[in-house]
Design a protein around this motif. Structure first.
Motif, short mmCIF file in Angstrom:
data_model
loop_
_atom_site.label_atom_id
_atom_site.label_comp_id
_atom_site.label_asym_id
_atom_site.label_seq_id
_atom_site.Cartn_x
_atom_site.Cartn_y
_atom_site.Cartn_z
N LEU A 1 78.92 -25.94 14.91
CA LEU A 1 79.78 -26.21 16.06
C LEU A 1 79.28 -27.45 16.80
CD1 LEU A 1 82.09 -25.39 17.98
CD2 LEU A 1 80.42 -23.99 19.22
N ALA A 2 77.95 -27.55 16.98
CA ALA A 2 77.38 -28.71 17.67
C ALA A 2 77.68 -30.00 16.91
CB ALA A 2 75.88 -28.53 17.83
N ASP A 3 77.55 -29.94 15.57
CA ASP A 3 77.84 -31.12 14.74
C ASP A 3 79.31 -31.52 14.87
OD1 ASP A 3 75.23 -31.22 13.90
OD2 ASP A 3 75.60 -30.15 12.01
N LYS A 4 80.19 -30.51 14.87
CA LYS A 4 81.63 -30.78 14.97
C LYS A 4 81.96 -31.45 16.30
CE LYS A 4 84.12 -27.35 13.56
NZ LYS A 4 84.87 -26.06 13.56
N ILE A 5 81.34 -30.94 17.37
CA ILE A 5 81.59 -31.49 18.71
C ILE A 5 81.06 -32.93 18.81
CG2 ILE A 5 81.01 -31.26 21.16
CD1 ILE A 5 80.92 -28.20 20.66
N HIS A 6 79.83 -33.13 18.31
CA HIS A 6 79.22 -34.46 18.38
C HIS A 6 79.99 -35.49 17.55
CE1 HIS A 6 75.17 -32.41 19.50
NE2 HIS A 6 75.95 -32.57 20.55
N SER A 7 80.47 -35.07 16.37
CA SER A 7 81.21 -36.00 15.52
C SER A 7 82.54 -36.40 16.15
CB SER A 7 81.45 -35.38 14.14
OG SER A 7 82.27 -34.22 14.24
N ALA A 8 83.06 -35.57 17.04
CA ALA A 8 84.31 -35.88 17.73
C ALA A 8 84.06 -36.64 19.03
CB ALA A 8 85.08 -34.59 18.03
N GLY A 9 82.77 -36.95 19.28
CA GLY A 9 82.43 -37.71 20.48
C GLY A 9 82.28 -36.86 21.71
N GLY A 10 82.14 -35.55 21.55
CA GLY A 10 82.00 -34.66 22.70
C GLY A 10 80.56 -34.21 22.90
N GLU A 11 80.36 -33.28 23.83
CA GLU A 11 79.04 -32.76 24.13
C GLU A 11 79.07 -31.24 24.14
OE1 GLU A 11 76.04 -35.12 26.79
OE2 GLU A 11 77.94 -34.92 27.86
N LEU A 12 77.96 -30.63 23.73
CA LEU A 12 77.80 -29.18 23.79
C LEU A 12 76.81 -28.85 24.89
CD1 LEU A 12 78.20 -26.28 22.71
CD2 LEU A 12 76.32 -26.73 21.10
N LEU A 13 77.23 -28.01 25.84
CA LEU A 13 76.36 -27.54 26.92
C LEU A 13 76.19 -26.03 26.78
CD1 LEU A 13 77.84 -29.48 29.97
CD2 LEU A 13 76.08 -30.23 28.37
N ILE A 14 75.03 -25.53 27.14
CA ILE A 14 74.75 -24.09 27.06
C ILE A 14 74.12 -23.67 28.38
CG2 ILE A 14 73.38 -22.30 25.93
CD1 ILE A 14 73.60 -23.91 23.34
N SER A 15 74.64 -22.57 28.93
CA SER A 15 74.08 -22.06 30.20
C SER A 15 73.61 -20.62 30.04
CB SER A 15 75.12 -22.15 31.32
OG SER A 15 76.17 -21.23 31.11
N GLY A 16 72.55 -20.28 30.79
CA GLY A 16 72.06 -18.90 30.89
C GLY A 16 71.48 -18.32 29.62
N ILE A 17 71.00 -19.13 28.69
CA ILE A 17 70.52 -18.61 27.41
C ILE A 17 69.33 -17.67 27.60
CG2 ILE A 17 68.99 -20.58 26.96
CD1 ILE A 17 69.90 -20.30 23.96
N GLN A 18 69.32 -16.56 26.85
CA GLN A 18 68.27 -15.54 26.95
C GLN A 18 67.01 -15.98 26.18
OE1 GLN A 18 68.31 -12.50 28.64
NE2 GLN A 18 70.18 -13.25 29.61
N PRO A 19 65.86 -15.32 26.44
CA PRO A 19 64.59 -15.75 25.82
C PRO A 19 64.59 -15.73 24.30
CG PRO A 19 64.15 -14.32 27.69
CD PRO A 19 65.64 -14.30 27.49
N GLN A 20 65.12 -14.65 23.67
CA GLN A 20 65.04 -14.57 22.20
C GLN A 20 65.89 -15.66 21.52
OE1 GLN A 20 67.50 -13.58 19.78
NE2 GLN A 20 66.03 -13.83 18.10
#
Length: 597
Positions: free
Chosen positions: A492-511
Motif C-alpha cells: 500500500l505504501a509503495d502504491k501511494i508513493h508511486s502515485a505521488g502521495g504520502e502514507l501517514l499512520i497515527s496511534g500505532i501500538q507497540p507490537q
C-alpha cells in the motif's frame, strides 16, 4: 509446589486421613483396573499391576498432591487397537516410549500447551471413546458367545448383531444385578464403592445359582496370580521404535491431556495448584516403569482423584497407600477374583462410559450451532468410526481454521471523516456527496494478520488516483500485526508513493511498531509520518494537499475547507499570496479545529 514442599506441615493426623482415603480409593480401583485391562484386550491382572506401580509412582513424582493414577477408560480403544495390530510386547514398548515422550514434554515445559487444546475437541473424542467403551460391553452384558473383537466400530456392531442368537439369560440376570447395585448405591450411599459391591454380589449369585452357566475371568483369561510379575525388559529394536512412534505419541498426548485435566479438577476442588510440567514427568516415569512389570498405559483418573479428595486426602501419601492396598488385596484375594463373571464387569465399564461421556456439555455445544458445534461433531464421529489419532488431528486443524476465520472477521476497516458535533472522526460522515478527494482517513480495528488480510485488501483503495495526496491509517485499535499484514502495508505504501502521495499512520501500538522497525518498513515510510494523535496527522495531511484543487469543492469535509474552498482563498490565488494556506500549515487560523484522537 515442588519436591518435598508438598509434605510441609505433615503430621500423624494427616497420615490417618491419607490412610483412610487411600484405602477407599484402592478398593474402588481394583474392579476398574481389571475391567479396563480386559476391555483393552489384555489379561485383568495387568490392569492391577498398572494400578499398583503407576499409581504409586504418579503420586510420588507427579505435580499434584491429590492425583490418583492408573489405567483409565480413555485408553481402551487405543490400547486395544495397538495390541491387535502390533501384539502385547509392542504394546508395552509403545507405553514405555510414551513415558519417554511425557518426560521430554515436562522437561521442555510443554505442560501449559496441553491446556490450549480446544474444549470441543476434548469433549468430542471423550464422548466418542465413551460410545466405544459402552458398545464394547454389550456382548458381555448379554452373554454372547463366539464374538470376535475388531478395531472398527461398525465391524463390532455387525459382530454383535450376527451373534444375538447366542444370548445368555443367566448373564443378563447377573449383569442386571451388578448394574442395579451400582446405580442404587450411587444414589443412596455414594460413599460406598458400588462397583466393588456390585461385582461381589453378582459373583455370589452367579456362583450359587448359575455355576458353569456364565463366562468368568477364570474361564476366559485363566487364574489371576497372587503376586507381581517378575521384572522383564522388552526387546527393543530400532525397527520397533520407528514402527511404534505414532502409537506412542497418541498414548503420550492422551495421557498428558487426561492427567492435566484431572489435576485441574483437583485444583478446583481443593484450592491447591498443581505443577503441570512436574505432573508430565511423573506420568512419564510411571509409564516407563509399569510395562517393565507387564502394566499398560496409565494416567490421572478424574473420578478416583475426586474420590480421594472427598475422602479427606491430605498429601500424595494417599496415592501411595492406594497402590499398597491394591497390592495387599492382590496377594490375599487374587484367586477369588477368577470367579467374577464377565457379565458383572460389563456394567462397571458401561457406567464409567456414561459418566465420562460429558453428555450435557456435548448437547449444550451442539445446540449453540456454532463453529465449535462442527468441531465437536466431526471429532466425535471420527473417534467412533475411524480412530482417535485422526479425530484429534482433524479436530485441531478444523478448530484452528475456524479460529483464524473468526479472528479475521473481528478485524474491521472504516473510512472516516471528522464529525463536527463530536470533533471525532466517524464512518457515518463518509458518503458520495461528502468525501475528500485528496485525503483518505481509515480507522482499523482488531488484529491485522494473515486471516484478516482479505478484509484489509477489500477495504483499502484498490487504486490511488492522482488526486489522492494522503492516506492516513488510524491504528490505535490494532493490537497485533504479523508479517503478512506488514507485506500488505508495504505494498500500500509503495502504491501511494508511486502515485505521488504520502502514507501517514497515527496511534500505532507497540507490537506493530516493533515489527515495522524490525522489517525496515518504519524507516521506509519515514519516522516523521508516524503520529500519536489523529489530529496532528490531519494537520500534516492538510499541508500536503493541492490547494488549487480545493477551490470550488462542494464536499467541505474539514472545517479548514471553508477557508480553502472559499472567497478568501480565491483572492489569495488571484494576487498569488497564499497567506491563508500558510496559516493553515502553521495552525494559526482561529476557527480551524481538527480531531485530537
Amino acid at each position: 509446589m515442588t519436591g518435598w514442599g508438598r509434605f510441609q506441615g505433615y503430621n500423624m493426623a494427616s497420615l490417618r486421613k491419607d490412610i483412610v482415603s487411600g484405602t477407599i480409593v484402592g478398593i474402588i480401583a481394583i474392579p476398574l483396573g481389571m475391567a479396563f485391562a480386559i476391555a483393552s484386550g489384555v489379561k485383568p491382572e495387568y490392569g492391577i499391576y498398572t494400578t499398583i506401580i503407576a499409581g504409586i509412582l504418579i503420586s510420588l513424582f507427579g505435580g499434584s498432591k491429590f492425583q490418583i493414577g492408573g489405567p483409565t477408560g480413555a485408553f481402551i480403544p487405543i490400547l486395544f487397537a495397538i495390541g491387535m495390530q502390533f501384539g502385547y510386547e509392542n504394546l508395552l514398548i509403545a507405553g514405555m516410549m510414551a513415558g519417554v515422550l511425557l518426560i521430554l514434554m515436562g522437561l521442555l515445559k510443554l505442560g501449559v500447551l496441553i491446556k490450549f487444546i480446544p474444549r470441543p475437541v476434548t469433549i468430542g473424542f471423550t464422548s466418542g471413546i465413551a460410545v466405544i467403551i459402552f458398545t464394547g460391553q454389550i456382548g458381555n452384558f448379554l452373554g454372547l458367545t463366539g464374538l470376535q473383537r475388531h478395531e472398527a466400530f461398525i465391524d463390532n456392531m455387525k459382530e454383535i448383531g450376527s451373534h444375538l442368537w447366542t444370548l445368555n439369560k443367566y448373564s443378563i440376570v447377573v449383569a442386571i444385578i451388578s448394574l442395579a447395585v451400582i446405580l442404587l448405591l450411587k444414589r443412596y450411599a455414594p460413599k460406598v464403592p458400588g462397583s466393588l459391591v456390585g461385582l461381589v454380589l453378582a459373583t455370589i449369585v452367579a456362583t450359587l445359582f448359575f455355576k458353569g452357566e456364565v463366562a468368568t475371568i477364570g474361564s476366559a483369561y485363566g487364574a489371576i496370580p497372587s503376586e507381581l510379575p517378575k521384572f522383564h525388559f522388552p526387546h527393543i529394536t530400532w525397527e520397533r521404535i520407528t514402527q511404534l512412534i505414532q502409537p506412542a505419541f497418541v498414548i503420550a498426548m492422551l495421557g498428558a491431556i487426561e492427567s492435566l485435566l484431572s489435576a485441574v479438577v483437583a485444583d478446583g476442588m481443593t484450592g491447591d495448584k498443581h505443577n503441570s510440567n512436574r505432573e508430565l514427568i511423573g506420568q512419564g516415569i510411571a509409564n516407563i516403569a509399569a510395562p517393565l512389570f507387564g502394566g499398560i498405559a496409565a494416567t490421572g483418573a478424574i473420578a478416583r482423584t475426586a474420590t480421594n479428595i472427598k475422602s479427606g486426602a491430605v498429601s500424595p501419601i494417599s496415592g501411595v497407600i492406594h497402590g499398597v492396598v491394591v497390592f495387599v488385596i492382590l496377594l490375599l484375594f487374587a484367586p477369588y477374583a477368577s470367579n467374577i463373571p464377565l457379565a458383572a464387569m460389563a456394567p462397571v465399564l458401561m457406567v464409567v462410559a456414561w459418566n465420562m461421556s460429558e453428555r450435557k456439555e456435548f448437547l449444550h455445544l451442539l445446540k449453540t450451532k456454532t463453529g465449535d458445534s462442527l468441531v465437536l461433531l466431526i471429532t466425535f464421529l471420527l473417534t467412533v468410526f475411524t480412530d482417535l489419532t485422526l479425530a484429534v488431528e482433524v479436530g485441531l486443524v478444523l478448530a484452528a481454521v475456524l479460529f483464524v476465520k473468526q479472528m479475521g472477521e473481528t478485524h474491521k476497516v472504516f473510512k472516516v471523516l471528522p464529525d463536527p458535533e463530536t470533533v471525532k472522526v466517524k464512518p457515518h460522515m463518509v458518503n458520495e456527496q461528502h468525501d475528500c478527494p485528496q485525503i483518505g482517513i481509515y480507522t482499523m480495528e482488531g488484529p491485522l494478520f494473515f486471516g484478516a488480510a482479505y478484509r484489509f485488501d477489500d477495504t483499502m483503495p484498490l487504486s490511488i488516483t492522482e488526486d489522492t495526496k494522503v492516506i492516513l491509517l488510524r491504528m490505535a485499535k490494532v493490537p497485533f500485526m504479523d508479517t503478512t499484514a506488514e507485506l500488505m502495508l508495504e505494498r500500500l505504501a509503495d502504491k501511494i508513493h508511486s502515485a505521488g502521495g504520502e502514507l501517514l499512520i497515527s496511534g500505532i501500538q507497540p507490537q506493530p511498531l516493533r515489527l515495522l522497525k524490525k522489517t525496515g518498513l518504519y524507516q521506509k515510510i519515514g519516522s516523521s509520518h508516524f503520529y500519536e494523535h489523529t489530529g496532528d496527522a490531519i494537520n500534516k495531511a492538510l499541508t500536503n494537499i493541492h490547494s488549487d484543487k480545493c477551490y470550488g469543492c462542494k464536499h467541505a469535509v474539514f472545517r479548514e475547507c471553508s477557508v480553502l474552498c472559499g472567497e478568501e482563498m480565491k483572492e489569495d490565488k488571484e494576487r498569488e499570496d497564499y497567506s491563508v494556506l500558510e496559516k493553515i500549515k502553521l495552525g494559526r487560523t482561529a476557527h480551524l479545529s481538527t480531531p485530537a484522537e
